[in-house]
Motif scaffolding. Structure first.
Motif, short mmCIF file in Angstrom:
data_model
loop_
_atom_site.label_atom_id
_atom_site.label_comp_id
_atom_site.label_asym_id
_atom_site.label_seq_id
_atom_site.Cartn_x
_atom_site.Cartn_y
_atom_site.Cartn_z
N ALA A 140 -12.97 5.39 22.48
CA ALA A 140 -13.68 4.11 22.41
C ALA A 140 -14.52 3.89 23.66
O ALA A 140 -15.64 3.35 23.59
CB ALA A 140 -12.68 2.96 22.22
N ALA A 141 -14.00 4.32 24.82
CA ALA A 141 -14.76 4.19 26.08
C ALA A 141 -15.99 5.08 26.07
O ALA A 141 -17.00 4.75 26.71
CB ALA A 141 -13.84 4.54 27.26
N ARG A 142 -15.94 6.22 25.37
CA ARG A 142 -17.12 7.09 25.26
C ARG A 142 -18.13 6.55 24.25
O ARG A 142 -19.33 6.85 24.35
CB ARG A 142 -16.67 8.50 24.85
CG ARG A 142 -15.84 9.20 25.91
CD ARG A 142 -15.15 10.44 25.35
NE ARG A 142 -16.10 11.48 24.97
CZ ARG A 142 -15.73 12.59 24.33
NH1 ARG A 142 -14.46 12.79 24.00
NH2 ARG A 142 -16.64 13.50 24.02
N VAL A 143 -17.66 5.76 23.32
CA VAL A 143 -18.55 5.19 22.29
C VAL A 143 -19.36 4.02 22.85
O VAL A 143 -20.55 3.87 22.53
CB VAL A 143 -17.73 4.74 21.06
CG1 VAL A 143 -18.57 3.89 20.12
CG2 VAL A 143 -17.17 5.95 20.32
N ARG A 144 -18.75 3.18 23.68
CA ARG A 144 -19.40 1.95 24.13
C ARG A 144 -20.75 2.17 24.80
O ARG A 144 -21.71 1.43 24.52
CB ARG A 144 -18.46 1.17 25.05
CG ARG A 144 -17.40 0.37 24.29
CD ARG A 144 -16.67 -0.61 25.19
NE ARG A 144 -15.80 0.06 26.14
CZ ARG A 144 -14.52 0.40 25.89
NH1 ARG A 144 -14.00 0.12 24.71
NH2 ARG A 144 -13.78 0.99 26.81
N PRO A 145 -20.92 3.17 25.69
CA PRO A 145 -22.24 3.35 26.32
C PRO A 145 -23.34 3.70 25.33
O PRO A 145 -24.53 3.59 25.66
CB PRO A 145 -22.00 4.50 27.31
CG PRO A 145 -20.54 4.50 27.56
CD PRO A 145 -19.92 4.07 26.28
N LEU A 146 -22.97 4.12 24.13
CA LEU A 146 -23.96 4.47 23.11
C LEU A 146 -24.49 3.23 22.38
O LEU A 146 -25.41 3.34 21.58
CB LEU A 146 -23.35 5.44 22.09
CG LEU A 146 -22.75 6.73 22.66
CD1 LEU A 146 -22.04 7.51 21.55
CD2 LEU A 146 -23.83 7.58 23.30
N GLY A 147 -23.89 2.07 22.67
CA GLY A 147 -24.28 0.84 21.98
C GLY A 147 -23.56 0.65 20.67
O GLY A 147 -23.82 -0.31 19.93
N ALA A 148 -22.65 1.57 20.33
CA ALA A 148 -21.87 1.49 19.10
C ALA A 148 -20.49 0.93 19.44
O ALA A 148 -20.18 0.62 20.60
CB ALA A 148 -21.76 2.86 18.45
N ALA A 149 -19.65 0.80 18.42
CA ALA A 149 -18.29 0.30 18.63
C ALA A 149 -17.31 1.18 17.86
O ALA A 149 -17.63 1.69 16.79
CB ALA A 149 -18.15 -1.14 18.16
N MET A 150 -16.13 1.35 18.43
CA MET A 150 -15.07 2.08 17.75
C MET A 150 -13.87 1.17 17.59
O MET A 150 -13.47 0.47 18.52
CB MET A 150 -14.66 3.33 18.53
CG MET A 150 -13.52 4.12 17.89
SD MET A 150 -13.08 5.57 18.89
CE MET A 150 -11.67 6.18 17.95
N LEU A 151 -13.30 1.16 16.39
CA LEU A 151 -12.10 0.39 16.10
C LEU A 151 -10.99 1.36 15.71
O LEU A 151 -11.22 2.29 14.93
CB LEU A 151 -12.33 -0.57 14.94
CG LEU A 151 -13.46 -1.59 15.09
CD1 LEU A 151 -13.64 -2.37 13.79
CD2 LEU A 151 -13.20 -2.54 16.26
N ASP A 152 -9.78 1.17 16.25
CA ASP A 152 -8.63 1.90 15.71
C ASP A 152 -8.03 1.03 14.61
O ASP A 152 -7.82 -0.16 14.79
CB ASP A 152 -7.60 2.21 16.80
CG ASP A 152 -7.15 1.00 17.59
OD1 ASP A 152 -5.99 0.57 17.42
OD2 ASP A 152 -7.95 0.51 18.42
#
Length: 281
Positions: free
Chosen positions: A110-122
């Motif tokens: 999730a921390a790697r996803v955030r800089p891309l402007g996207a979001a990750m949910l578990d």
């Protein structure tokens, strides 16, 4: 708010992912997908699924990406590299990971996803294939509440979602449930376990007629118990019932039940009462 015009993608089209994709296709969504084995997707392609050759292609094509994968290593593998999920994520996309994996690994992704402007949910689930097919999964979600609000209608196609908290919190709750299983009586494991009574009540009949093809096998159950124990150690919370369950599952695997459905634990316990050291018939 998500509508049927929202494009949905799946990386992994096994028992869970494949049945989820089929449900969205039936509901009128445009669905893209990728799997290690194209044979997994043949029927789905016939039903309208758009096949992609890589996880990156799926992520690039869709608004919402869903994964349901067996373990940490597979999740990290499909996420990384030039053809991985992360390479295809851009602003406003939401990745919903419905795998049961380590909270630490999920938070790191999730921390790697955030800089891309996207979001990750578990978003791990209680339930199995029958609950996917009927849209009655219990879904525990961790991550950004605004991203959750955007995809909540999509998750409701699969069951009842609840936003638990920040990234990893859905998994922590799921694994705490798994750690509470009491394995002493197989019937309790089948029908009363807090990991999801709809799933286990559905398995009650399997105790007497074990299926040849497992819905959720003993090796995957032990993987989840191991994750629960690791999480308990991280949180300094003792989980004695999980430790007992882990011992029972280790014995089940040693006696040849590794790829049998979880319902086989009833057979194991019954067998041990008559032959404590023998192998299953």
């Amino acid at each position: 708010m998500a509508t049927t015009t929202t494009k949905i993608g799946f990386v992994g089209l096994g028992h869970m992912g494949g049945n989820m994709a089929a449900r969205f296709l039936a509901a009128g969504y445009t669905v893209y997908g990728e799997s290690r084995d194209h044979a997994d997707a043949e029927e789905l392609v016939h039903e309208g699924l758009h096949w992609c050759d890589t996880a990156r292609e799926v992520a690039e094509a869709v608004d919402v990406l869903i994964t349901s994968l067996p373990d940490d290593a597979v999740l990290e593998s499909v996420a990384s590299g030039p053809d991985g999920i992360l390479a295809g994520l851009t602003e406003e996309k939401v990745w919903i990971d419905m795998s049961t994996v380590s909270p630490r690994v999920s938070r790191a992704l999730a921390a790697r996803v955030r800089p891309l402007g996207a979001a990750m949910l578990d978003a791990p689930v209680s339930g199995s294939v029958p609950q996917v097919q009927t849209g009655t999964l219990t879904i525990m979600v961790g991550g950004d509440k605004h991203a959750y609000a955007r995809v909540e209608p999509i998750l409701r196609e699969l069951g009842t979602p609840t936003h638990i908290g920040d990234n990893g919190q859905g998994l922590v709750l799921k694994l705490a449930e798994r750690a509470g299983v009491d394995p002493k009586l197989a019937i309790d494991v089948m029908t009363e376990s807090p990991i999801g009574s709809p799933m286990l009540k559905a398995r009650a009949e399997l105790v007497l007629d074990l299926p040849d093809e497992a819905w959720f096998d003993v090796s995957l159950m032990q993987k989840d118990i191991a994750l629960a124990l690791d999480t308990g150690r991280d949180l300094h919370v003792p989980l004695p019932s999980a430790a007992t369950a882990d011992q029972l599952l280790t014995l089940a695997r040693a006696l040849g039940y590794e790829r049998r459905d979880l319902a086989a634990l009833y057979q194991l316990l019954a067998h041990l009462t008559t032959d404590p050291v023998g192998a299953p018939a």
